[in-house]
Scaffold this motif. Structure first.
Motif: not given
Lengths: 143, 137
Positions: B84-92, B79-81
């Motif tokens: 990395x998660x949000x930045x990676x998703x945005x770059x993707x 459940x770690x937000x």
């Protein structure tokens, strides 16, 4: 809006097939059908224990459209993107999906279906950014 | 048996991308172009179909101790937000929006999508490799 019932039904049918594929991989092998995770693990310096399974999964993914083209008809793939943008897009997709630990299949299908908070937030983020990118490139720059 | 299952799952996944037309970036861009006046909702139907089937699979998985052909079921979802998660998703998401290809449809188009798809895949694998290297110590 450009709603077409045939497209919607084929979309639903194709989605069910993708779901069945992910369900099969989960229930039979205990693996998550995340394409970026599977691909990324195969180009790592240390290969994962079940790398042959990962390779065979990707082989099936690559072979299916080619078999479909031979037996039924070649699927239309329309790309008008210039080479520099293709390269930039590819690098961003590869880098970002690994950094964020998932793409449309891993977060979008496998994660959201188990109501993972991480996956729902990741999916909302990449959907929103992609919509903004398309809106700017298609409607503001191109116009 | 596990290897056969993996191959079969890959074939079904690829067929699903062809049937749904998600293998075609033009169709995906039609969905992402939400404000262009001719929004194509197909991708939403694909997601609904896939997520519903997979939700049933997770329900079945929760009642089983282990997968049919051995090994372990995936652990509980983290459940770690974080960045990395949000930045990676945005770059993707940015790359996805620029071309209309994400990893699954890109690889599915390797043999049928011409040079453009091959160029995209090469760049995508480069991006993954750079991320892999940045991650390992």
């Amino acid at each position: 809006m450009n709603f077409d019932l045939t497209n919607a039904l084929f979309g639903l049918a194709g989605g069910i097939l993708i779901g069945l594929s992910a369900a099969l991989l989960l229930l039979a092998n205990g693996r998550i059908a995340g394409i970026s995770g599977i691909t990324g693990s195969l180009i790592a310096l240390r290969l994962p224990a079940a790398w042959t399974e990962s390779l065979l999964f990707l082989a099936g993914l690559v072979a299916a459209p080619a078999l479909y083209a031979l037996i039924v008809s070649p699927p239309a793939i329309n790309i008008t993107t210039s080479v520099p943008v293709l390269i930039a897009g590819g690098v961003l997709v590869g880098f970002g999906s690994r950094l964020g630990s998932g793409c449309t299949s891993g977060h979008g299908v496998c994660g959201m279906s188990r109501l993972s908070k991480r996956s729902i937030l990741a999916t909302l983020t990449f959907m929103a950014v992609a919509i903004i990118a398309v809106t700017i490139s298609r409607n503001l720059i191109a116009a | 048996m596990r290897k056969l299952v993996a191959l079969l799952a890959g074939l079904i996944f690829g067929l699903g991308l062809v049937v749904s037309d998600m293998i075609n970036p033009a169709r995906v861009l039609g969905f992402l172009d939400l404000f262009g006046g001719a929004w194509d909702p197909t991708l939403a139907f694909v997601m609904i179909g896939a997520v519903l089937v997979m939700a049933v699979a997770w329900a079945i998985a929760s009642k089983r101790d282990e997968p049919v052909f051995g090994g372990d079921m995936p652990g509980t979802a983290s459940s770690l937000v974080d960045g990395r998660l949000i930045g990676g998703a945005a770059i993707f998401g940015l790359g996805w929006g620029l071309v209309g290809l994400c990893p699954g449809p890109a690889l599915a188009g390797l043999l049928v999508g011409g040079t453009s798809v091959c160029v995209f895949i090469a760049a995508m694998i480069l991006g993954m490799g750079v991320q892999n290297m940045a991650r390992s110590p």
